[in-house]
Design a protein around this motif. Structure first.
Motif, mmCIF file in Angstrom:
data_model
loop_
_atom_site.group_PDB
_atom_site.id
_atom_site.type_symbol
_atom_site.label_atom_id
_atom_site.label_comp_id
_atom_site.label_asym_id
_atom_site.label_seq_id
_atom_site.Cartn_x
_atom_site.Cartn_y
_atom_site.Cartn_z
ATOM 1 N N VAL A 101 0.861 -1.189 0.000
ATOM 2 C CA VAL A 101 0.000 0.000 0.000
ATOM 3 C C VAL A 101 0.896 1.237 0.000
ATOM 4 O O VAL A 101 2.113 1.129 0.155
ATOM 5 C CB VAL A 101 -0.959 0.023 1.215
ATOM 6 C CG1 VAL A 101 -1.943 -1.128 1.142
ATOM 7 C CG2 VAL A 101 -0.181 -0.014 2.526
ATOM 8 N N ASP A 102 0.299 2.412 -0.144
ATOM 9 C CA ASP A 102 1.083 3.638 -0.270
ATOM 10 C C ASP A 102 1.902 3.945 0.977
ATOM 11 O O ASP A 102 3.034 4.420 0.886
ATOM 12 C CB ASP A 102 0.153 4.822 -0.568
ATOM 13 C CG ASP A 102 -0.465 4.734 -1.952
ATOM 14 O OD1 ASP A 102 0.074 3.991 -2.794
ATOM 15 O OD2 ASP A 102 -1.487 5.397 -2.186
ATOM 16 N N LEU A 103 1.332 3.694 2.165
ATOM 17 C CA LEU A 103 2.021 4.002 3.410
ATOM 18 C C LEU A 103 1.907 2.792 4.343
ATOM 19 O O LEU A 103 1.010 2.729 5.191
ATOM 20 C CB LEU A 103 1.405 5.251 4.067
ATOM 21 C CG LEU A 103 2.149 5.848 5.257
ATOM 22 C CD1 LEU A 103 3.553 6.299 4.852
ATOM 23 C CD2 LEU A 103 1.367 7.029 5.837
ATOM 24 N N THR A 136 -13.850 -3.289 8.441
ATOM 25 C CA THR A 136 -12.790 -3.206 7.443
ATOM 26 C C THR A 136 -12.902 -4.367 6.466
ATOM 27 O O THR A 136 -13.319 -5.472 6.826
ATOM 28 C CB THR A 136 -11.401 -3.211 8.097
ATOM 29 O OG1 THR A 136 -11.255 -4.388 8.918
ATOM 30 C CG2 THR A 136 -11.196 -1.969 8.952
ATOM 31 N N PHE A 137 -12.528 -4.089 5.234
ATOM 32 C CA PHE A 137 -12.501 -5.086 4.159
ATOM 33 C C PHE A 137 -11.077 -5.085 3.620
ATOM 34 O O PHE A 137 -10.600 -4.041 3.153
ATOM 35 C CB PHE A 137 -13.471 -4.703 3.040
ATOM 36 C CG PHE A 137 -14.903 -4.544 3.458
ATOM 37 C CD1 PHE A 137 -15.850 -5.498 3.122
ATOM 38 C CD2 PHE A 137 -15.313 -3.428 4.180
ATOM 39 C CE1 PHE A 137 -17.182 -5.346 3.491
ATOM 40 C CE2 PHE A 137 -16.634 -3.260 4.553
ATOM 41 C CZ PHE A 137 -17.577 -4.221 4.210
ATOM 42 N N ASP A 138 -10.403 -6.222 3.671
ATOM 43 C CA ASP A 138 -8.994 -6.268 3.278
ATOM 44 C C ASP A 138 -8.755 -7.315 2.204
ATOM 45 O O ASP A 138 -9.267 -8.438 2.281
ATOM 46 C CB ASP A 138 -8.113 -6.565 4.492
ATOM 47 C CG ASP A 138 -8.122 -5.418 5.485
ATOM 48 O OD1 ASP A 138 -7.912 -4.274 5.067
ATOM 49 O OD2 ASP A 138 -8.371 -5.665 6.683
ATOM 50 N N LYS A 147 -2.895 -6.182 0.023
ATOM 51 C CA LYS A 147 -2.989 -5.331 -1.165
ATOM 52 C C LYS A 147 -3.807 -4.075 -0.956
ATOM 53 O O LYS A 147 -3.890 -3.230 -1.857
ATOM 54 C CB LYS A 147 -3.597 -6.143 -2.323
ATOM 55 C CG LYS A 147 -2.865 -7.434 -2.639
ATOM 56 C CD LYS A 147 -1.433 -7.187 -3.085
ATOM 57 C CE LYS A 147 -1.356 -6.603 -4.473
ATOM 58 N NZ LYS A 147 0.031 -6.494 -4.967
ATOM 59 N N GLY A 148 -4.423 -3.914 0.201
ATOM 60 C CA GLY A 148 -5.239 -2.731 0.443
ATOM 61 C C GLY A 148 -6.642 -3.112 0.884
ATOM 62 O O GLY A 148 -6.941 -4.291 1.092
ATOM 63 N N GLY A 149 -7.506 -2.135 1.043
ATOM 64 C CA GLY A 149 -8.841 -2.461 1.508
ATOM 65 C C GLY A 149 -9.739 -1.255 1.660
ATOM 66 O O GLY A 149 -9.546 -0.227 1.003
ATOM 67 N N ILE A 150 -10.713 -1.399 2.536
ATOM 68 C CA ILE A 150 -11.765 -0.410 2.739
ATOM 69 C C ILE A 150 -12.005 -0.263 4.231
ATOM 70 O O ILE A 150 -11.950 -1.249 4.978
ATOM 71 C CB ILE A 150 -13.079 -0.871 2.064
ATOM 72 C CG1 ILE A 150 -12.899 -1.043 0.552
ATOM 73 C CG2 ILE A 150 -14.227 0.097 2.354
ATOM 74 C CD1 ILE A 150 -14.026 -1.821 -0.113
ATOM 75 N N ILE A 151 -12.292 0.948 4.672
ATOM 76 C CA ILE A 151 -12.716 1.205 6.050
ATOM 77 C C ILE A 151 -14.098 1.845 5.993
ATOM 78 O O ILE A 151 -14.289 2.871 5.336
ATOM 79 C CB ILE A 151 -11.749 2.148 6.789
ATOM 80 C CG1 ILE A 151 -10.336 1.563 6.818
ATOM 81 C CG2 ILE A 151 -12.243 2.411 8.220
ATOM 82 C CD1 ILE A 151 -9.278 2.518 7.365
ATOM 83 N N ALA A 152 -15.056 1.215 6.666
ATOM 84 C CA ALA A 152 -16.416 1.751 6.741
ATOM 85 C C ALA A 152 -16.801 1.903 8.213
ATOM 86 O O ALA A 152 -16.261 1.212 9.085
ATOM 87 C CB ALA A 152 -17.398 0.797 6.047
ATOM 88 N N PRO A 153 -17.729 2.809 8.517
ATOM 89 C CA PRO A 153 -18.179 2.920 9.920
ATOM 90 C C PRO A 153 -18.764 1.603 10.399
ATOM 91 O O PRO A 153 -19.512 0.936 9.665
ATOM 92 C CB PRO A 153 -19.257 4.014 9.849
ATOM 93 C CG PRO A 153 -19.006 4.754 8.587
ATOM 94 C CD PRO A 153 -18.425 3.755 7.632
#
Length: 257
Positions: A101-103, A136-138, A147-153
């Motif tokens: 990921v970027d960071l 979270t979805f990873d 490889k990255g993912g998603i953060i939702a409330p």
């Protein structure tokens, strides 16, 4: 035996491992101000109740998304167990997987641990959904790289915001609506439909988009407190593993033994 501490934004979960088997676990509300002495008063009593002593603990690992908690848990480990703890993601307990990921340093410990444990348990590409304070979805590829993912409330955060910012809406418990109808006949039913089925739609939509972007078959693994609730009433998940984060801690600790 290994004592693992999984520090989330809402709770700290301690688990006592014998090898890879969890013998017992305890949960306490997360409070970065809680001192090592306060943890000890609580934890040592629970160990004794379960038939264990502090001498049984020979290794400790801490995985935390609350950096301020690490110092006090380190004090607990060193003062009361005479053990220098491993800190997940640091020093000898580096992740050992590619964080693509970027960071990379910004990735939460829980998400890296989930990736490690999921890749260890299942082959191929994976989507890991973790129901915590945030959901979270990873994406973890077939080589085990994150490889990255998603953060939702998280669903509780969404409900708190709904109730806290409206004058007349009542507090409700999160559960499946009693009817399959999505046209509620009273306020409570309408809220529950919106929260429960709305969240199912969010999960389904994001998983579908992730699978399309991955471009290969991907197994969906769910973990976290509400994973079982959604698994009982939907067909979203291929696997449900409530101990995924703790197992990731045990895998890291085993590498360092």
């Amino acid at each position: 035996m290994l004592l693992a501490a999984d520090v989330g934004n809402t709770n700290v979960v301690f688990a006592l491992f014998d090898g890879r088997e969890i013998k017992t676990r305890w949960r306490i509300a997360t409070d970065p101000r809680r001192t090592g002495d306060e943890y000890a008063v609580w934890l040592l009593q629970l160990l004794e109740i379960e038939g264990y002593s502090r001498e049984d603990v020979t290794q400790i690992i801490i995985g935390s998304v609350v950096p301020r908690s690490i110092h006090n848990l380190t004090v607990l480990a060193e003062k009361y167990f005479d053990v220098t703890p491993l800190i997940a993601g640091q020093g000898r307990a580096e992740w050992g997987i590619e964080i693509d990921v970027d960071l990379p340093s910004s990735l939460g410990a829980d998400r890296a641990l989930n990736a490690i444990a999921a890749h260890k348990k299942w082959e191929g590409d994976l989507i890991v959904v973790d129901f915590g304070t945030a959901t979270t979805f990873d994406a973890v590829d077939f080589k085990g790289a994150y490889k990255g993912g998603i953060i939702a409330p998280g669903i509780n955060l969404s409900l708190d915001a709904l109730v806290g910012n409206t004058a007349k809406l009542p507090r409700i418990a999160i559960q499946k609506p009693t009817s399959n109808s999505v046209i509620g006949r009273n306020t409570e039913d309408q809220m529950l439909i919106g929260v429960f089925w709305g969240y199912v739609a969010l999960i389904e939509g994001l998983i579908e988009r992730m699978k399309k972007e991955i471009g290969r078959p991907a197994k969906v693994v769910a973990t976290g407190g509400l994973a079982l609730l959604f698994d009982e009433h939907t067909e979203l998940f291929d696997e449900v593993d409530s101990d995924l984060t703790l197992d990731g801690l045990a895998i890291l600790a085993e590498r360092c033994a």
